[in-house]
Scaffold this motif. Structure first.
Motif, PDB file in Angstrom:
ATOM      1  N   ALA A 166       0.822  -1.209   0.000  1.00 25.55           N
ATOM      2  CA  ALA A 166       0.000   0.000   0.000  1.00 25.55           C
ATOM      3  C   ALA A 166       0.857   1.260   0.000  1.00 25.55           C
ATOM      4  CB  ALA A 166      -0.930  -0.012   1.210  1.00 25.55           C
ATOM      5  N   GLU A 167       2.026   1.196   0.617  1.00 27.17           N
ATOM      6  CA  GLU A 167       2.886   2.381   0.669  1.00 27.17           C
ATOM      7  C   GLU A 167       3.257   2.858  -0.740  1.00 27.17           C
ATOM      8  OE1 GLU A 167       7.121   3.916   2.550  1.00 27.17           O
ATOM      9  OE2 GLU A 167       6.447   1.876   2.972  1.00 27.17           O
ATOM     10  N   LEU A 168       3.560   1.910  -1.621  1.00 26.08           N
ATOM     11  CA  LEU A 168       3.880   2.259  -3.001  1.00 26.08           C
ATOM     12  C   LEU A 168       2.702   2.985  -3.645  1.00 26.08           C
ATOM     13  CD1 LEU A 168       5.498   2.110  -5.675  1.00 26.08           C
ATOM     14  CD2 LEU A 168       4.447  -0.136  -6.014  1.00 26.08           C
ATOM     15  N   LEU A 169       1.513   2.413  -3.514  1.00 28.76           N
ATOM     16  CA  LEU A 169       0.335   3.011  -4.131  1.00 28.76           C
ATOM     17  C   LEU A 169       0.027   4.389  -3.554  1.00 28.76           C
ATOM     18  CD1 LEU A 169      -2.037  -0.048  -4.487  1.00 28.76           C
ATOM     19  CD2 LEU A 169      -0.676   1.062  -6.241  1.00 28.76           C
ATOM     20  N   MET A 170       0.144   4.545  -2.247  1.00 26.10           N
ATOM     21  CA  MET A 170      -0.160   5.830  -1.627  1.00 26.10           C
ATOM     22  C   MET A 170       0.846   6.915  -2.028  1.00 26.10           C
ATOM     23  SD  MET A 170      -2.977   5.327  -0.047  1.00 26.10           S
ATOM     24  CE  MET A 170      -3.214   4.522  -1.620  1.00 26.10           C
ATOM     25  N   THR A 171       2.001   6.485  -2.525  1.00 22.36           N
ATOM     26  CA  THR A 171       3.012   7.437  -2.990  1.00 22.36           C
ATOM     27  C   THR A 171       2.729   7.907  -4.411  1.00 22.36           C
ATOM     28  OG1 THR A 171       4.675   6.372  -1.589  1.00 22.36           O
ATOM     29  CG2 THR A 171       5.494   7.752  -3.383  1.00 22.36           C
ATOM     30  N   VAL A 172       2.225   7.024  -5.262  1.00 19.68           N
ATOM     31  CA  VAL A 172       2.076   7.366  -6.680  1.00 19.68           C
ATOM     32  C   VAL A 172       0.639   7.560  -7.147  1.00 19.68           C
ATOM     33  CG1 VAL A 172       4.263   6.280  -7.301  1.00 19.68           C
ATOM     34  CG2 VAL A 172       2.157   4.940  -7.425  1.00 19.68           C
ATOM     35  N   ILE A 173      -0.336   7.098  -6.411  1.00 19.86           N
ATOM     36  CA  ILE A 173      -1.743   7.303  -6.767  1.00 19.86           C
ATOM     37  C   ILE A 173      -2.244   8.466  -5.918  1.00 19.86           C
ATOM     38  CG2 ILE A 173      -4.056   6.301  -6.867  1.00 19.86           C
ATOM     39  CD1 ILE A 173      -2.081   4.880  -8.700  1.00 19.86           C
ATOM     40  N   LEU A 174      -2.635   9.539  -6.586  1.00 19.62           N
ATOM     41  CA  LEU A 174      -3.014  10.760  -5.887  1.00 19.62           C
ATOM     42  C   LEU A 174      -4.462  11.126  -6.204  1.00 19.62           C
ATOM     43  CD1 LEU A 174       0.237  12.732  -6.725  1.00 19.62           C
ATOM     44  CD2 LEU A 174      -0.281  11.488  -4.617  1.00 19.62           C
ATOM     45  N   PRO A 175      -5.094  11.890  -5.312  1.00 12.62           N
ATOM     46  CA  PRO A 175      -6.454  12.359  -5.608  1.00 12.62           C
ATOM     47  C   PRO A 175      -6.476  13.225  -6.858  1.00 12.62           C
ATOM     48  CG  PRO A 175      -5.895  12.743  -3.298  1.00 12.62           C
ATOM     49  CD  PRO A 175      -4.634  12.311  -3.997  1.00 12.62           C
ATOM     50  N   HIS A 176      -7.660  13.549  -7.317  1.00 11.18           N
ATOM     51  CA  HIS A 176      -7.849  14.377  -8.496  1.00 11.18           C
ATOM     52  C   HIS A 176      -6.956  15.609  -8.405  1.00 11.18           C
ATOM     53  CE1 HIS A 176      -9.846  17.165 -11.255  1.00 11.18           C
ATOM     54  NE2 HIS A 176     -10.293  16.082 -11.865  1.00 11.18           N
ATOM     55  N   GLY A 177      -6.436  16.068  -9.533  1.00 12.86           N
ATOM     56  CA  GLY A 177      -5.497  17.178  -9.585  1.00 12.86           C
ATOM     57  C   GLY A 177      -5.944  18.430  -8.854  1.00 12.86           C
ATOM     58  N   ARG A 178      -7.228  18.767  -8.938  1.00 14.73           N
ATOM     59  CA  ARG A 178      -7.717  19.975  -8.268  1.00 14.73           C
ATOM     60  C   ARG A 178      -7.754  19.804  -6.765  1.00 14.73           C
ATOM     61  NH1 ARG A 178     -13.154  20.918 -11.378  1.00 14.73           N
ATOM     62  NH2 ARG A 178     -12.806  18.779 -11.973  1.00 14.73           N
ATOM     63  N   THR A 179      -7.870  18.565  -6.309  1.00 11.59           N
ATOM     64  CA  THR A 179      -7.933  18.293  -4.877  1.00 11.59           C
ATOM     65  C   THR A 179      -6.573  18.490  -4.232  1.00 11.59           C
ATOM     66  OG1 THR A 179      -9.662  16.668  -5.286  1.00 11.59           O
ATOM     67  CG2 THR A 179      -8.550  16.545  -3.160  1.00 11.59           C
TER      68      THR A 179
END
Length: 168
Positions: free
Chosen positions: A98-111
């Motif tokens: 999960a650490e990998l994903l939380m580093t590279v998967i981000l909320p929508h750009g405006r968020t």
């Protein structure tokens, strides 16, 4: 509380209970669910639901009951959509690394920012899945049929660069 509303609310609470050990409070909520399931009285069910909400309020992640409009889905489809939503949550929450994903998967750009946990990301993906089923129903792309645990949802048409839909 009508049995239909009870079943919707309790389904969410049971998924929440199964995510982690909630100690004595979790056992009290579980007992209230058992008693509410066994009673045949709307007023008594409301009393149990009040107790469940009160105990659950001790937890920041306790599911909130819906307020406002009723679901756009018929009751049977709503139950299927909630079960798909819960399955999607579990699929994402159980991802390894999960650490990998939380580093590279981000909320929508405006968020901006980042997801604080894999559970937060799983909640987002589960809500997206549910919303897609509701939209599919409204647009006539999902009639509630399932292929096992997979909804038979037709994807929306591909849009052309001009903004219209491609012809088939």
């Amino acid at each position: 509380m009508k049995i239909e509303n009870w079943n919707k609310n309790i389904g969410e609470v049971e998924v929440w209970l199964n995510r982690e050990d909630r100690g004595d409070a979790g056992q009290a909520i579980g007992l209230s669910i058992t008693l509410g399931n066994a009673c045949g009285n709307d007023d008594l069910r409301s009393t149990y639901w009040t107790a469940i909400r009160s105990i659950g309020s001790l937890f920041e992640d306790f599911p909130k009951a819906r307020r406002g409009r009723e679901s756009a889905l018929p009751e049977e489809m709503e139950a299927l959509a909630v079960s798909v939503k819960n399955a999607v949550y579990t699929a994402f929450a159980d991802i390894t690394n999960a650490e990998l994903l939380m580093t590279v998967i981000l909320p929508h750009g405006r968020t901006g920012g980042a997801y604080t946990s894999i559970q937060e990301y799983a909640e987002k993906m589960a809500k997206t899945a549910y919303d897609n089923l509701v939209k599919g129903h409204k647009e006539g792309r999902w009639d509630g049929s399932m292929n096992g645990e997979i909804p038979s949802l037709t994807p929306p048409p591909v849009k052309t660069k001009e903004g219209g839909e491609e012809e088939e």
